[in-house]
Design a protein around this motif. Structure first.
Motif, PDB file in Angstrom:
ATOM      1  N   LEU A 284       0.832  -1.205   0.000  1.00 16.95           N
ATOM      2  CA  LEU A 284       0.000   0.000   0.000  1.00 16.95           C
ATOM      3  C   LEU A 284       0.869   1.258   0.000  1.00 16.95           C
ATOM      4  O   LEU A 284       0.607   2.213  -0.740  1.00 16.95           O
ATOM      5  CB  LEU A 284      -0.910  -0.003   1.237  1.00 16.95           C
ATOM      6  CG  LEU A 284      -1.649   1.306   1.497  1.00 16.95           C
ATOM      7  CD1 LEU A 284      -3.037   1.233   0.893  1.00 16.95           C
ATOM      8  CD2 LEU A 284      -1.722   1.579   2.973  1.00 16.95           C
ATOM      9  N   ILE A 285       1.919   1.243   0.794  1.00 13.04           N
ATOM     10  CA  ILE A 285       2.832   2.381   0.900  1.00 13.04           C
ATOM     11  C   ILE A 285       3.516   2.643  -0.439  1.00 13.04           C
ATOM     12  O   ILE A 285       3.589   3.779  -0.904  1.00 13.04           O
ATOM     13  CB  ILE A 285       3.853   2.119   2.029  1.00 13.04           C
ATOM     14  CG1 ILE A 285       3.148   2.159   3.384  1.00 13.04           C
ATOM     15  CG2 ILE A 285       5.005   3.100   1.968  1.00 13.04           C
ATOM     16  CD1 ILE A 285       3.943   1.561   4.521  1.00 13.04           C
ATOM     17  N   ASN A 286       3.987   1.584  -1.079  1.00 15.55           N
ATOM     18  CA  ASN A 286       4.646   1.726  -2.387  1.00 15.55           C
ATOM     19  C   ASN A 286       3.673   2.180  -3.467  1.00 15.55           C
ATOM     20  O   ASN A 286       4.029   2.959  -4.350  1.00 15.55           O
ATOM     21  CB  ASN A 286       5.318   0.414  -2.785  1.00 15.55           C
ATOM     22  CG  ASN A 286       6.515   0.106  -1.909  1.00 15.55           C
ATOM     23  OD1 ASN A 286       7.134   1.001  -1.343  1.00 15.55           O
ATOM     24  ND2 ASN A 286       6.827  -1.167  -1.764  1.00 15.55           N
TER      25      ASN A 286
ATOM     26  N   ARG B  65      12.240   7.176  -2.004  1.00 22.53           N
ATOM     27  CA  ARG B  65      11.470   6.062  -1.463  1.00 22.53           C
ATOM     28  C   ARG B  65      11.764   5.823   0.024  1.00 22.53           C
ATOM     29  O   ARG B  65      10.860   5.566   0.812  1.00 22.53           O
ATOM     30  CB  ARG B  65      11.730   4.796  -2.273  1.00 22.53           C
ATOM     31  CG  ARG B  65      10.750   3.681  -1.942  1.00 22.53           C
ATOM     32  CD  ARG B  65      10.916   2.499  -2.864  1.00 22.53           C
ATOM     33  NE  ARG B  65      10.608   2.781  -4.238  1.00 22.53           N
ATOM     34  CZ  ARG B  65       9.391   2.738  -4.781  1.00 22.53           C
ATOM     35  NH1 ARG B  65       8.363   2.435  -4.029  1.00 22.53           N
ATOM     36  NH2 ARG B  65       9.207   2.983  -6.057  1.00 22.53           N
ATOM     37  N   ASP B  66      13.035   5.933   0.422  1.00 23.51           N
ATOM     38  CA  ASP B  66      13.390   5.730   1.832  1.00 23.51           C
ATOM     39  C   ASP B  66      12.743   6.787   2.724  1.00 23.51           C
ATOM     40  O   ASP B  66      12.235   6.477   3.807  1.00 23.51           O
ATOM     41  CB  ASP B  66      14.907   5.750   2.028  1.00 23.51           C
ATOM     42  CG  ASP B  66      15.585   4.533   1.422  1.00 23.51           C
ATOM     43  OD1 ASP B  66      14.898   3.505   1.219  1.00 23.51           O
ATOM     44  OD2 ASP B  66      16.795   4.617   1.140  1.00 23.51           O
ATOM     45  N   ASP B  67      12.771   8.050   2.270  1.00 19.98           N
ATOM     46  CA  ASP B  67      12.132   9.125   3.045  1.00 19.98           C
ATOM     47  C   ASP B  67      10.621   8.895   3.137  1.00 19.98           C
ATOM     48  O   ASP B  67      10.013   9.124   4.178  1.00 19.98           O
ATOM     49  CB  ASP B  67      12.402  10.487   2.419  1.00 19.98           C
ATOM     50  CG  ASP B  67      13.844  10.926   2.581  1.00 19.98           C
ATOM     51  OD1 ASP B  67      14.531  10.363   3.455  1.00 19.98           O
ATOM     52  OD2 ASP B  67      14.284  11.812   1.829  1.00 19.98           O
ATOM     53  N   TRP B  68      10.030   8.454   2.020  1.00 16.60           N
ATOM     54  CA  TRP B  68       8.599   8.181   2.003  1.00 16.60           C
ATOM     55  C   TRP B  68       8.260   7.061   2.990  1.00 16.60           C
ATOM     56  O   TRP B  68       7.288   7.151   3.742  1.00 16.60           O
ATOM     57  CB  TRP B  68       8.147   7.831   0.590  1.00 16.60           C
ATOM     58  CG  TRP B  68       6.746   7.325   0.499  1.00 16.60           C
ATOM     59  CD1 TRP B  68       6.343   6.092   0.100  1.00 16.60           C
ATOM     60  CD2 TRP B  68       5.540   8.045   0.813  1.00 16.60           C
ATOM     61  NE1 TRP B  68       4.975   5.991   0.150  1.00 16.60           N
ATOM     62  CE2 TRP B  68       4.459   7.178   0.577  1.00 16.60           C
ATOM     63  CE3 TRP B  68       5.283   9.332   1.265  1.00 16.60           C
ATOM     64  CZ2 TRP B  68       3.135   7.562   0.791  1.00 16.60           C
ATOM     65  CZ3 TRP B  68       3.967   9.715   1.475  1.00 16.60           C
ATOM     66  CH2 TRP B  68       2.916   8.839   1.234  1.00 16.60           C
ATOM     67  N   GLN B  69       9.072   6.025   2.998  1.00 25.48           N
ATOM     68  CA  GLN B  69       8.812   4.925   3.930  1.00 25.48           C
ATOM     69  C   GLN B  69       8.964   5.387   5.380  1.00 25.48           C
ATOM     70  O   GLN B  69       8.209   4.969   6.254  1.00 25.48           O
ATOM     71  CB  GLN B  69       9.719   3.735   3.624  1.00 25.48           C
ATOM     72  CG  GLN B  69       9.306   3.008   2.359  1.00 25.48           C
ATOM     73  CD  GLN B  69      10.123   1.765   2.077  1.00 25.48           C
ATOM     74  OE1 GLN B  69      10.986   1.380   2.853  1.00 25.48           O
ATOM     75  NE2 GLN B  69       9.841   1.138   0.946  1.00 25.48           N
ATOM     76  N   GLN B  70       9.933   6.254   5.626  1.00 27.66           N
ATOM     77  CA  GLN B  70      10.100   6.792   6.981  1.00 27.66           C
ATOM     78  C   GLN B  70       8.880   7.621   7.378  1.00 27.66           C
ATOM     79  O   GLN B  70       8.399   7.539   8.511  1.00 27.66           O
ATOM     80  CB  GLN B  70      11.381   7.629   7.071  1.00 27.66           C
ATOM     81  CG  GLN B  70      11.708   8.104   8.461  1.00 27.66           C
ATOM     82  CD  GLN B  70      11.940   6.953   9.437  1.00 27.66           C
ATOM     83  OE1 GLN B  70      12.410   5.898   9.067  1.00 27.66           O
ATOM     84  NE2 GLN B  70      11.578   7.160  10.679  1.00 27.66           N
TER      85      GLN B  70
END
Length: 195
Positions: free
Chosen positions: A34-36, A51-56
């Protein structure tokens, strides 16, 4: 990836709410698709959010969602989390667009305005000076009272921060007035076919 049953998810949510990092990561991994998906949907331009910042960001959203979630009687956790992820993405997108607009405004620096007005390299004759003065008077008569004040301050070399204090106005109102002045002067001082 093993999908959790409702009962397993409820148990995992309770454990994660209690501060268990392993349960938190397991729950986060469960919602990673869902996050991706939202990362791709929001299509962050120029990699301002990688992508790493978004996941954080989504980890923080999950943490806040866990703290606010009141159980299945209030709704599905997945729906609530998806809504929070989407809203966080929209917030980041708005910030990104605001930064881009601010950057565009900054690019229109006041001292760069002379480049938009073509001034001949030779000394103008008397007639050219008269025409120029008539055009400047014409522009100044088109300025509103506020724009005229702003223009006088600019001509006196007052910086924008001080101008907002002197004129008792917001930064946005001031920048809009400067932009309107610039447009009016540029339009009037553009060389015509007769020049």
């Amino acid at each position: 990836m093993v999908w959790l049953s409702r009962q397993q998810e409820d148990t995992l949510i309770e454990i994660a709410k209690g501060g268990d990092e392993v349960a938190f990561e397991q729950l986060f991994t469960q919602y990673l698709p869902l996050i991706n998906k939202w990362y791709r949907k929001l299509n962050f331009a120029q990699q301002l959010v990688d992508r790493d910042d978004w996941q954080q960001e989504c980890r923080m959203v999950l943490f806040n969602t866990l703290n606010r979630y009141q159980g299945r009687h209030a709704g599905e956790f997945a729906t609530y989390f998806r809504l929070n992820v989407r809203n966080r993405g929209f917030d980041l997108k708005r910030r990104q667009n605001a930064r881009k607009r601010q950057s565009d405004q900054d690019d229109e620096a006041l001292d760069g305005q002379a480049e938009t007005i073509q001034i001949p390299s030779h000394h103008p004759d008397g007639l050219a000076l008269v025409v120029l003065k008539e055009r400047l008077d014409e522009v100044q008569s088109e300025l509103s009272a506020f724009e005229a004040e702003v223009w006088r301050e600019l001509m006196n070399g007052v910086d924008l921060a001080e101008m907002t204090i002197r004129l008792k106005c917001s930064d946005r109102r001031l920048r809009n007035a400067i932009n309107r002045c610039r447009i009016k002067f540029t339009k009037t001082l553009q060389p015509t076919g007769n020049d």
